[in-house]
Motif scaffolding. Sequence first.
Motif, short mmCIF file in Angstrom:
data_model
loop_
_atom_site.label_atom_id
_atom_site.label_comp_id
_atom_site.label_asym_id
_atom_site.label_seq_id
_atom_site.Cartn_x
_atom_site.Cartn_y
_atom_site.Cartn_z
N THR A 43 28.53 46.31 44.08
CA THR A 43 28.33 45.05 44.43
C THR A 43 28.22 43.85 43.62
O THR A 43 27.98 42.77 43.95
CB THR A 43 27.00 44.89 45.53
OG1 THR A 43 25.86 45.42 44.54
CG2 THR A 43 26.98 45.85 46.68
N ASP A 44 28.30 44.45 42.35
CA ASP A 44 28.46 43.30 41.34
C ASP A 44 30.08 43.11 40.79
O ASP A 44 30.82 43.03 41.74
CB ASP A 44 27.71 43.86 39.87
CG ASP A 44 27.96 45.25 39.48
OD1 ASP A 44 29.34 45.75 39.95
OD2 ASP A 44 27.65 45.72 38.36
N GLY A 45 30.26 42.73 39.71
CA GLY A 45 31.51 42.59 39.03
C GLY A 45 32.55 43.51 38.71
O GLY A 45 33.37 43.48 37.93
N THR A 46 31.93 44.99 39.15
CA THR A 46 32.83 45.98 38.78
C THR A 46 34.23 46.07 39.25
O THR A 46 35.19 46.51 38.42
CB THR A 46 32.03 47.39 39.41
OG1 THR A 46 30.93 47.67 38.51
CG2 THR A 46 33.08 48.49 39.18
N GLU A 47 34.15 45.67 40.63
CA GLU A 47 35.71 45.71 41.17
C GLU A 47 36.80 44.73 40.37
O GLU A 47 37.62 45.11 40.17
CB GLU A 47 35.60 45.16 42.64
CG GLU A 47 36.92 45.31 43.21
CD GLU A 47 36.94 45.03 44.80
OE1 GLU A 47 38.00 45.04 45.49
OE2 GLU A 47 35.81 44.50 45.36
N GLU A 48 36.26 43.43 40.05
CA GLU A 48 37.13 42.57 39.24
C GLU A 48 37.48 42.91 38.07
O GLU A 48 38.62 42.92 37.56
CB GLU A 48 36.44 41.09 39.06
CG GLU A 48 36.12 40.47 40.53
CD GLU A 48 34.97 40.99 41.47
OE1 GLU A 48 34.34 41.93 40.85
OE2 GLU A 48 35.15 40.62 42.41
N ILE A 49 36.57 43.61 37.25
CA ILE A 49 36.67 44.34 36.01
C ILE A 49 37.87 45.40 36.10
O ILE A 49 38.89 45.34 35.19
CB ILE A 49 35.35 44.96 35.30
CG1 ILE A 49 34.51 43.55 35.01
CG2 ILE A 49 35.90 45.59 34.06
CD1 ILE A 49 33.26 44.31 34.58
N CYS A 50 37.59 46.22 36.96
CA CYS A 50 38.61 47.30 37.26
C CYS A 50 40.04 46.94 37.53
O CYS A 50 41.15 47.41 37.02
CB CYS A 50 38.02 48.40 38.08
SG CYS A 50 36.65 49.21 37.84
N ARG A 51 40.23 46.11 38.33
CA ARG A 51 41.49 45.35 38.93
C ARG A 51 42.15 44.70 37.68
O ARG A 51 43.26 44.81 37.54
CB ARG A 51 41.13 44.56 40.06
CG ARG A 51 40.68 45.23 41.59
CD ARG A 51 41.04 44.49 42.81
NE ARG A 51 40.50 45.17 43.82
CZ ARG A 51 40.82 46.02 44.55
NH1 ARG A 51 42.22 46.53 44.14
NH2 ARG A 51 40.47 46.68 45.37
N ALA A 52 41.49 44.03 36.97
CA ALA A 52 41.95 43.46 35.67
C ALA A 52 42.54 44.48 34.75
O ALA A 52 43.71 44.49 34.15
CB ALA A 52 41.00 42.62 35.23
N ALA A 53 41.72 45.78 34.52
CA ALA A 53 42.09 46.52 33.68
C ALA A 53 43.34 47.22 34.10
O ALA A 53 44.33 47.65 33.39
CB ALA A 53 41.09 47.71 33.49
N ALA A 54 43.39 47.68 35.47
CA ALA A 54 44.53 48.37 36.13
C ALA A 54 45.73 47.47 35.93
O ALA A 54 47.11 47.80 35.87
CB ALA A 54 44.36 48.66 37.52
N ALA A 55 45.63 46.23 36.36
CA ALA A 55 46.79 45.07 36.27
C ALA A 55 47.54 45.06 34.76
O ALA A 55 48.49 44.80 34.46
CB ALA A 55 46.55 44.16 36.60
#
Length: 289
Positions: A43-55
């Motif tokens: 529920t924190d910024g984890t999803e945004e960090i991961c999607r940026a890394a995958a991109a």
Amino acid sequence: MPPALSFGLPVHDGERFLPTALESLLDQDLEDIEVVVSDNGSTDGTEEICRAAAAADPRVRYHRSPTNRGGTWNYREVLARSSAPLFSWMAVDDVKLPSFASACLKGLDAHPEAVLATTRARLIDGAGVVFEDLRDTALGLDAGTAHERVRNLYRSQASHVMYGVVRRSALDRARPLLPMVGDDIVLLTELLCQGPAVVVGDQAFLQRRVPEQLSLQGHEQVKWHAPSARVRFAFPQTRLNLELYRAVATTDLPWREKARCWGTVAPAWVLPRWRAMARDVATAAGVHA
């Protein structure tokens, strides 16, 4: 063509240390890797960090569960989604220096009988400052017999070796991680019954210790593994003791060597932890210290 090595990074609300963990994996001097990230309902910024890394890097494969299904589920998930013949779990708090992967692979190449290889480890604090070198130069996990390796594991409590590089074939022969406190010790017992573990000299594994981890005890620890668990009747230490015997039973060891392994469980693990079993009974009875 699958990569040589899969890193599995399970994460739940890990934005504080996640960028450092990802960077440490992508900076390995072995390029033929994949990083499988499983986001367990963060529920924190984890999803945004991961999607940026995958991109930014095709070696990162990101998967997300909409709800928190527990730490054990997430550790299983990254393994199930991996594709390489070698696998390494990565806790979001930890750091693996650039030589970690190549050092472990060299260790496995030099010891084809080994089920896993890891480097020596150091402990770091929340700021990444080293405050302790682990005493892991002579763990004895490479002993010639299964019962010696199991005994040495229990006496050293060297559960951090689970984060080394493990042969996928050995993991496939073992049971999946169990949703319980001590699942790492149970898995390592099964692996060490299959073969030795080697520790190479590099101090390329930095395991983080922060106050939040130390506070995860008792009921909270049970819930971390399995959110739906009935904590009062979980009997975590008692169940762990029983599962260590079962871990030996599930292996293909000859009966005589199985008996020797079983003979190490009580003196090396169960008896030194009799107070924890007493707490299990007190918790079930509704008695709190």
